[in-house]
Structure formats: structure tokens, C-alpha cells
Design a protein around this motif. Structure first.
Motif, mmCIF file in Angstrom:
data_model
loop_
_atom_site.group_PDB
_atom_site.id
_atom_site.type_symbol
_atom_site.label_atom_id
_atom_site.label_comp_id
_atom_site.label_asym_id
_atom_site.label_seq_id
_atom_site.Cartn_x
_atom_site.Cartn_y
_atom_site.Cartn_z
ATOM 1 N N VAL A 1 0.854 -1.189 0.000
ATOM 2 C CA VAL A 1 0.000 0.000 0.000
ATOM 3 C C VAL A 1 0.892 1.242 0.000
ATOM 4 O O VAL A 1 1.727 1.422 0.892
ATOM 5 N N LEU A 2 0.709 2.093 -1.009
ATOM 6 C CA LEU A 2 1.467 3.336 -1.090
ATOM 7 C C LEU A 2 0.871 4.417 -0.202
ATOM 8 O O LEU A 2 1.582 5.275 0.309
ATOM 9 N N GLY A 3 -0.446 4.404 -0.050
ATOM 10 C CA GLY A 3 -1.115 5.418 0.748
ATOM 11 C C GLY A 3 -2.611 5.284 0.597
ATOM 12 O O GLY A 3 -3.106 4.334 -0.007
ATOM 13 N N SER A 4 -3.328 6.265 1.135
ATOM 14 C CA SER A 4 -4.785 6.153 1.119
ATOM 15 C C SER A 4 -5.447 7.505 0.903
ATOM 16 O O SER A 4 -4.838 8.565 1.076
ATOM 17 N N HIS A 5 -6.710 7.425 0.501
ATOM 18 C CA HIS A 5 -7.607 8.577 0.401
ATOM 19 C C HIS A 5 -8.656 8.454 1.505
ATOM 20 O O HIS A 5 -8.743 7.433 2.191
ATOM 21 N N GLU B 1 6.320 6.954 5.205
ATOM 22 C CA GLU B 1 5.822 8.201 5.785
ATOM 23 C C GLU B 1 6.034 9.408 4.884
ATOM 24 O O GLU B 1 5.453 10.477 5.114
ATOM 25 N N ARG B 2 6.826 9.271 3.834
ATOM 26 C CA ARG B 2 7.130 10.405 2.948
ATOM 27 C C ARG B 2 6.632 10.183 1.520
ATOM 28 O O ARG B 2 6.903 10.981 0.636
ATOM 29 N N ARG B 3 5.906 9.111 1.284
ATOM 30 C CA ARG B 3 5.551 8.752 -0.096
ATOM 31 C C ARG B 3 4.557 9.714 -0.740
ATOM 32 O O ARG B 3 4.545 9.884 -1.944
ATOM 33 N N CYS B 4 3.685 10.311 0.037
ATOM 34 C CA CYS B 4 2.742 11.278 -0.532
ATOM 35 C C CYS B 4 3.482 12.596 -0.730
ATOM 36 O O CYS B 4 3.693 13.357 0.209
ATOM 37 N N VAL B 5 3.894 12.874 -1.960
ATOM 38 C CA VAL B 5 4.699 14.060 -2.248
ATOM 39 C C VAL B 5 3.842 15.237 -2.692
ATOM 40 O O VAL B 5 4.356 16.352 -2.852
ATOM 41 N N ALA B 6 2.556 15.019 -2.895
ATOM 42 C CA ALA B 6 1.652 16.124 -3.247
ATOM 43 C C ALA B 6 0.225 15.731 -2.919
ATOM 44 O O ALA B 6 -0.184 14.583 -3.124
ATOM 45 N N ARG B 7 -0.527 16.693 -2.386
ATOM 46 C CA ARG B 7 -1.965 16.538 -2.166
ATOM 47 C C ARG B 7 -2.629 17.838 -2.572
ATOM 48 O O ARG B 7 -2.272 18.922 -2.100
ATOM 49 N N VAL B 8 -3.595 17.732 -3.467
ATOM 50 C CA VAL B 8 -4.308 18.900 -3.984
ATOM 51 C C VAL B 8 -5.784 18.736 -3.683
ATOM 52 O O VAL B 8 -6.392 17.717 -4.021
ATOM 53 N N ASP B 9 -6.377 19.738 -3.054
ATOM 54 C CA ASP B 9 -7.820 19.736 -2.819
ATOM 55 C C ASP B 9 -8.538 20.220 -4.078
ATOM 56 O O ASP B 9 -8.155 21.229 -4.683
ATOM 57 N N LEU B 10 -9.574 19.496 -4.454
ATOM 58 C CA LEU B 10 -10.321 19.774 -5.671
ATOM 59 C C LEU B 10 -11.731 20.246 -5.329
ATOM 60 O O LEU B 10 -12.225 19.995 -4.229
ATOM 61 N N ALA C 1 -0.127 12.582 -5.266
ATOM 62 C CA ALA C 1 1.003 11.994 -5.990
ATOM 63 C C ALA C 1 1.847 11.199 -5.011
ATOM 64 O O ALA C 1 2.090 11.641 -3.878
ATOM 65 N N TRP C 2 2.305 10.013 -5.475
ATOM 66 C CA TRP C 2 3.028 9.073 -4.619
ATOM 67 C C TRP C 2 4.363 8.709 -5.255
ATOM 68 O O TRP C 2 4.428 8.447 -6.450
ATOM 69 N N ASP C 3 5.411 8.672 -4.414
ATOM 70 C CA ASP C 3 6.727 8.236 -4.874
ATOM 71 C C ASP C 3 7.052 6.913 -4.198
ATOM 72 O O ASP C 3 7.417 6.890 -3.015
ATOM 73 N N PRO C 4 6.933 5.784 -4.921
ATOM 74 C CA PRO C 4 7.163 4.474 -4.305
ATOM 75 C C PRO C 4 8.585 4.265 -3.805
ATOM 76 O O PRO C 4 8.836 3.354 -3.017
#
Length: 351
Positions: free
Chosen positions: A103-107, A142-151, A134-137
Motif C-alpha cells: 500500500v502506497l497510501g490512502s484517500h 511516511e514520505r511517499r505522498c509528495v503532493a496533495r491537492v484539494d479539488l 502523488a506518490w513516490d514508491p
């Protein structure tokens, strides 16, 4: 590993053995190996070898996930991994070499769409939680989410330019409420501001958005049986060349039935494209010349997903009921891979 029964002689194409058992949601060919990836509501992420020219196919791998999978894409050099997302709210990396999953991360809600950018090595996911991430495998968990944008709204579809147009790389995010945001991979990681914020040229709910192979624009399909042809260029000349057209409509007894456009797939070498609809038909179009080139024989139920391979000589079709007419008995889900004749997809000179 189940082999196909050998049905490429059928006008519908070669039917794959061991198809998903509930609601096919996406199809994608690997750009490098020709493997076919399929996802579905039965929680499966399946990888097939499929060669209609030799009438051979087999299921290579089957990853079982905790819940329905809404989208997946090949990732990393040589397509050696897959990234998937779905109702379980997680983004998962599946290693095709070792069979390992991570698992890379979650929403905070279902993951509706995923994409992979080969230039940055990032996996990108869009969710019903109104976020783009955006995820960097390669980084620690703990650092994989390199970007989060609210839409402003839920993500319904997402598309990224193919590698051949990396000099003009765009990420198109189509949302509920007809909103469309356009990002660059670099812009996404440097604060997340969209390069463009626009409204679909279509007036009804977006079902699918797909980028042109040459990186100049994108096509959108709606529930109202229309396709919109749009350019990234915002000059008056480019805007004047945008258009929309009706498709996937049937008439019986003087009554017209409008079918949703569920799928759009571009031929990467020729720039022509196929659409699949709730009417069970696949149509091939020359968008530049505004012409329909070909219509394949009707499938037994909705065409839920489409994908051309990198060479453009094979087209995968998911015949899978999408629920346009409510809860009713439907044919079993099936995946067909059809050998593509050049005459079906080659643009014709203007008359």
C-alpha cells in the motif's frame, strides 16, 4: 494459468478465458510488453498475455484486493509494476516480478482514477474525497505522498499524456459538476496549482476523459451520448476548432435512445480513437476530420472499457453491463481482444 478457447475468428475478437466475474472497470495495455491489465468490481487486478494475431491468450497474474477496484495502470520501467485504487480507499503497488503488494497510501473515500508519470516516476491518484495525490514508491512510507491537492469536486476520470508526448506532459482531471483541471507533473509537486481550470464543453455528467497522443488536447465523453474535442491551447483559433458530436444513440419506432459514452481509447500512432457505449457498440473516429471510420459488430452488453496496444494493431474491449437500465439480468462479463486492420483506424484524406 488458463488459456483462451481460441475465438479470434469471431468478428467480436478473441474472448479471454478467466475474465473478471463482476463489473469490469478498466483496461490498459503495457506500453512495453503488450500485457493487458484489467480491473473489476470483484476486487481483481488481472494481467493477461493476449495476442489475437496468433489466437493465443492466458491469464498471467491475478491479485485479489479487499474491495472493488475502479482503476489501475502499469508503472515503472518496462511495466514491471501496477498501481491500483478502488473502493477500499487505498493506492496499492503490485510487483509483477515478485508478486508482492504494498500500500502506497490512502484517500478518505474511494480512489476513482490512477495514472503513472514515467518522467518523474510518480503514481497519481484521484478520489471521491475531492483530492488529487502523488506518490513516490521509492521513498519511505511516511514520505511517499509528495503532493496533495484539494479539488472542487469528486474525480470521475483522469488521463496523462503518453510517453511519446512527454515534452508537453499534461494531467487532465475530470470531475463531477463538469469541472476539468489541467496540471503538469512538475506543477503538481510544486504546490499543486492547476495550469488550467475549465468547464467541459459538454452539458451533462462526464464519464471519461482521455488525452490526445500528440499532447495538444483531450476528448471527453458524457452520459448523454456525446464526445467533446478540446485543446489545451486557449487562443481564439484553437477554441474555434473545438467541437462536440453525438454518438452511441439508437432509434426504434421513432423513439431515440441515448446511451452513455463509457470509454475512449486513442490509437497512439495515428491519433484516431475508439469510443464504447451503453449500446454495446465500438465506433472508431477520425477526430481531426470529424468522421466515423468504422463500427464493430455489437457486443452483448455495454462496452465498459477500451484499450489499444502500443502498436495499435490490437484493441481490447470490455463487454460488461454498467447499470444504465438499473438492476436487471445481464450477460456474463467478458474481455475481447480484436486484431485491428489498418483500414479501420487510418484517417482518410479530406474530400
Amino acid at each position: 494459468m488458463a488459456a483462451s478457447a481460441g475465438t479470434s475468428g469471431s468478428p467480436l475478437g478473441m474472448e479471454l478465458a478467466s475474465p473478471p466475474t463482476d463489473g469490469i472497470t478498466s483496461l490498459n495495455f503495457s506500453p512495453d510488453s503488450g500485457l493487458l491489465l484489467a480491473t473489476s468490481w470483484d476486487g481483481g487486478v488481472r494481467v493477461y498475455d493476449a495476442d489475437p494475431a496468433r489466437d493465443r491468450s492466458s491469464q498471467r497474474q491475478h491479485f485479489a484486493t479487499p474491495g472493488p477496484v475502479l482503476d489501475a495502470c502499469f508503472a515503472e520501467a518496462g511495466g514491471t509494476a501496477v498501481i491500483s485504487g478502488g473502493i477500499a480507499k487505498v493506492v496499492t503497488r503490485h510487483d509483477l516480478m515478485t508478486g508482492a503488494e504494498e500500500v502506497l497510501g490512502s484517500h478518505d473515500a474511494a480512489v476513482k482514477a490512477v495514472a503513472y508519470d514515467d518522467d518523474t516516476g510518480l503514481g497519481i491518484s484521484g478520489g471521491w474525497d475531492k483530492t488529487l495525490r502523488a506518490w513516490d514508491p521509492r521513498l519511505p512510507p511516511e514520505r511517499r505522498c509528495v503532493a496533495r491537492v484539494d479539488l472542487p469536486d469528486k474525480v470521475y476520470s483522469m488521463s496523462i499524456n503518453p510517453p511519446s508526448s512527454s515534452a508537453n506532459k499534461k494531467i487532465v482531471v475530470a470531475m463531477a459538476g463538469l469541472g476539468i483541471h489541467v496540471y503538469t507533473p512538475l506543477g503538481l509537486t510544486l504546490g499543486g496549482a492547476p495550469e488550467q481550470t475549465r468547464t467541459s464543453t459538454l452539458s451533462h455528467q462526464t464519464r471519461v476523459a482521455r488525452c490526445f497522443p500528440d499532447g495538444t488536447g483531450f476528448a471527453v465523453g458524457s452520459v448523454e451520448g456525446r464526445v467533446g474535442w478540446e485543446y489545451f491551447d486557449r487562443s481564439e483559433e484553437a477554441i474555434a476548432r473545438q467541437y462536440a458530436f453525438k454518438c452511441h444513440r439508437s432509434k426504434e419506432g421513432g423513439v431515440e435512445t441515448i446511451h452513455p459514452v463509457h470509454a475512449i481509447a486513442f490509437h497512439e500512432k495515428l491519433g484516431t480513437f475508439a469510443t464504447g457505449g451503453g449500446d454495446g457498440f465500438v465506433n472508431v473516429w477520425d477526430g481531426g476530420n470529424k468522421k466515423r471510420l468504422y463500427q464493430y459488430p455489437r457486443y452483448a452488453t455495454s462496452v465498459a472499457a477500451l484499450a489499444f496496444n502500443a502498436e495499435g494493431d490490437a484493441l481490447a474491449i470490455a463487454a460488461s453491463y454498467v447499470g444504465e437500465e438499473g438492476d436487471k439480468p445481464a450477460p456474463a462479463d467478458a474481455i475481447f481482444v480484436r486484431a485491428v486492420d489498418a483500414a479501420e483506424v487510418t484517417p482518410k484524406p479530406r474530400s
